[in-house]
Design an enzyme around this catalytic site. Sequence first.
Site, PDB file in Angstrom:
ATOM      1  NE  ARG A 112      -2.664  -1.543   3.611  1.00  0.00           N
ATOM      2  CZ  ARG A 112      -2.112  -1.508   4.428  1.00  0.00           C
ATOM      3  NH1 ARG A 112      -3.536  -0.621   4.582  1.00  0.00           N
ATOM      4  NH2 ARG A 112      -1.761  -1.559   5.646  1.00  0.00           N
ATOM      5  CD  GLU A 113       4.478  -0.244  -1.555  1.00  0.00           C
ATOM      6  OE1 GLU A 113       3.394  -0.319  -2.122  1.00  0.00           O
ATOM      7  OE2 GLU A 113       5.080  -1.170  -1.782  1.00  0.00           O
TER       8      GLU A 113
ATOM      9  CE  LYS B 173      -4.166   2.801   3.897  1.00  0.00           C
ATOM     10  NZ  LYS B 173      -5.249   3.704   4.185  1.00  0.00           N
TER      11      LYS B 173
ATOM     12  CB  SER C 184     -20.641   0.052  16.960  1.00  0.00           C
ATOM     13  OG  SER C 184     -20.660   1.369  16.081  1.00  0.00           O
TER      14      SER C 184
ATOM     15  CG  ASP D 159     -26.470  -4.657  12.458  1.00  0.00           C
ATOM     16  OD1 ASP D 159     -26.732  -4.135  12.463  1.00  0.00           O
ATOM     17  OD2 ASP D 159     -24.937  -4.827  13.092  1.00  0.00           O
TER      18      ASP D 159
ATOM     19  CG  HIS E  23     -27.962  -0.736  10.507  1.00  0.00           C
ATOM     20  ND1 HIS E  23     -28.971   0.528  11.187  1.00  0.00           N
ATOM     21  CD2 HIS E  23     -26.666  -0.940  10.346  1.00  0.00           C
ATOM     22  CE1 HIS E  23     -28.517   0.756  10.362  1.00  0.00           C
ATOM     23  NE2 HIS E  23     -26.996   0.719   9.635  1.00  0.00           N
TER      24      HIS E  23
ATOM     25  CB  CYS F   6     -25.699   0.841   5.674  1.00  0.00           C
ATOM     26  SG  CYS F   6     -24.846   0.676   7.213  1.00  0.00           S
TER      27      CYS F   6
ATOM     28  CG  HIS G 164     -22.165   8.678   7.725  1.00  0.00           C
ATOM     29  ND1 HIS G 164     -23.438   9.059   7.400  1.00  0.00           N
ATOM     30  CD2 HIS G 164     -21.167   7.659   7.085  1.00  0.00           C
ATOM     31  CE1 HIS G 164     -23.530   7.694   7.813  1.00  0.00           C
ATOM     32  NE2 HIS G 164     -22.455   6.607   7.549  1.00  0.00           N
TER      33      HIS G 164
HETATM   34  N1  GLN Z   1     -23.956  -2.786  14.619  1.00  0.00           N
HETATM   35  C1  GLN Z   1     -23.024  -2.564  13.399  1.00  0.00           C
HETATM   36  C2  GLN Z   1     -22.178  -0.886  14.613  1.00  0.00           C
HETATM   37  O1  GLN Z   1     -22.978  -0.242  15.293  1.00  0.00           O
HETATM   38  C3  GLN Z   1     -23.634  -1.555  12.225  1.00  0.00           C
HETATM   39  C4  GLN Z   1     -22.280  -0.988  11.321  1.00  0.00           C
HETATM   40  C5  GLN Z   1     -23.069  -0.698   9.579  1.00  0.00           C
HETATM   41  O2  GLN Z   1     -23.926  -0.677  10.136  1.00  0.00           O
HETATM   42  N2  GLN Z   1     -21.438  -0.582   9.438  1.00  0.00           N
HETATM   43  O3  GLN Z   1     -21.351  -0.750  14.113  1.00  0.00           O
HETATM   44 ZN    ZN Z   2     -24.880   1.169   9.272  1.00  0.00          ZN
END
Ligand code: GLN
Ligand code: ZN
Length: 761
Positions: free
Chosen positions: A15-16, A18, A435, A601, A644, A646, A697
């Site tokens: 990964r130089e 990077k 998390s 998830d 869940h 994303c 984010h």
């Molecule tokens: N349960 C995971 C977290 O909270 C879900 C992560 C994800 O959706 N990318 O990190």
């Molecule tokens: Zn997510």
Amino acid sequence: MQTSIIGYPRVGSLRELKFASEKYFKGEITIHELQQTAADLRVSHWKRQQENGIDFIPSNDFSFYDHLLDTACLFNIVPQRYQALGLSPLETYFAMARGYQGEHGDVKALAMKKWYNTNYHYMVPEIDDSTSIRLAGTKPFDEFLEARQHEVATKPVLTGAFTLLKLAKYTGVKQADDFVHETAEAYVNVLEKLNALGADWLQLDEPALVTDLTQEDIALFSKLYSRILSAKGSVKVLAQTYFGDVRDCYPTLQALPFDGIGIDLVEGKQSLELVRRYGFPDDKVLFAGVINGKNIWRNNYKNTLALVQELGGHARHLVLSSSCSLLHVPYSLQHEAKLSEETKRYFAFAEEKLREFAELKSILARAEDPYTNEPYRHNEELFKSVRFLGNETVQTRAAALTDTDFTRLPAFAERGAIQKAKFNLPPLPTTTIGSFPQTADVRANRFSFKKGAISETQYKQFNFDKIAECIALQEEIGLDVLVHGEYERNDMVEYFGECLDGYIFTDHAWVQSYGTRCVKPPIVWGDISRSRPMTVEYSAYAKSLTDKPVKGMLTGPVTILNWSFPREDISLKDSAIQIALAIRDEVLDLEANHIEIIQIDEAALREKLPLRKSDWHAEYLSWAIPAFRLVHSGVKPDTQIHTHMCYSQFSDIIREIDDMDADVITFEASRSDLAIIEDINTCGFQTEVGPGVYDIHSPRIPSVDELKQGLSRMLNTIDAAKLWVNPDCGLKTRGVTETWASLRHLVQAAKEVRETLPLHS
Ligand code: GLN
Ligand code: ZN
């Protein structure tokens, strides 16, 4: 037989690129030092290919960030807001890739999107009414000449005109059709330049041809290329497709004066059939993509030779090619110290694939009896050998599954009532996605344990303390459904891979995901099984600290598989079922340990949807959705299953998502226009929903008012009895302060909005 590579990885075997880029971004090295690293990498990649006798070596496949961004810049597709910064061309390029904040201004990066069905992401070219598409750069020519200086003759590679116009975003009134003329002229100028430089071939990548095409699309393609190919001169043009078959436009491709057509015989389910049915013109070269550019397993020479023989019966001129760019596989087995030599025999990363081309070439050169060839026999032995001892228990269990194993009883409405009575949660219950911030101490603890610097007891104790702290804080701020915080997890897939039998891990098998970010997918090596509980200890500990419900946290089978290198000796469906059985056992163990809400998830469910809508069901959803159902169908009626995702773009698979039969789904919605909420409403979605009310984010702390407004908007369409309140994803990348401040606001907003609701029973 000649050989061709569509593209080579760029970041370097260690990964130089990077690390050099990141240093450059931080101002630690100069642009010249960065350019030197890039030049060294390019030359070493060309030389490797040359050493293995590759006849068509790509140039301009290198990129500082992304090849589509390179193409956009080459053709002057640089929105005004970036030009206005007044930066140098490379700095402007990085501003488009990463955004810019500094003395020259403040602009966000271009949008980023998944590159077809891969985990690579490209920067979306943005075209407005004032965009003037024209040849404005020299990168392909510079790199062609640079290779020549090193005595490597290359085939310059460029995103094709059709794919470029299809992937661009149009922000004004003008659409793709309005740019046909100038785009074609820009490519004509490229050809003129390459003629002057004496290039032999130009490869134009047209992966857009493997998607569903309308008549208008095909007309657009023909219009572009009728003009472009009229300027070929002595340069031969290869139309390179990959990631599938060209079923909608195979005759069109043949009718146009291309000199070569590249088709993918690995992922292209109908590719061979198309060649059989329509044949292949004598005056063109068929670049046959027979070596998998996306997976890490050795090529089966016997099968490949049979395929090549059959193709030879249809095409007079045949070149062996990779199925797509090798960008999607890691560099080399050379740095893998942990894997045994025995294991490594079965793998071919990019460098080993080059070796395979050389071997296939030598085998084919002895046409009279290729089968006496040494590499051939080795390869045949490899595929005859027993790679691993299958797990009969898992295989028998999978074979014995019947419809009832995929059906949860009682049905949604009945168990929903049972759960409401049991949990007695307030309306608009609050929760998080799992998390909590992975602060430096959390990572240091994991690292020390991996290194052997601390004992397992010490390692776990740290995590237990973190969990206790996290539970106490969640209680204090008043969340309704708590989580343990996922402090033990490096990554939502790697963690489970490491706990499951049948997975193996590499040290350096990095693959570029976007820009300087790389991922290291684990490898599904054998039958997957679970020998011990994976999450129970931490979840049960968390539960012991509180009277509130604690959600168990698992990753679903489809996401685990989609973020791994899969096996090629069994189907994806069969692997998904094995993983599902393992996760199912974990679900039942959590339940037995009094975890009454379990979240599974499926962050990556959408990622491997086939490129053509007509294939979605038959090839993917028909097993992906059942695999998820298998995971939770065995729980008691009063155990609540959450999932869940994303992203909020699931209007087109909304039925299938409801069909996963979870009790609650949380998903990202704060950044989108909440259109999904309309769709949920109109389609009679049964699952309860938690559309994220704020965007994790960004470090921004949303105010109570703005969260209340978000909730009120959701309540306009969603029944209050079905609505959950949560952030849009896990909080692991966030800082501690903003996380707790935001969650406090979230709880407060939910409380205030609850007050305004008519009383619920
Ligand atoms: N349960 C995971 C977290 O909270 C879900 C992560 C994800 O959706 N990318 O990190
Ligand atoms: Zn997510």
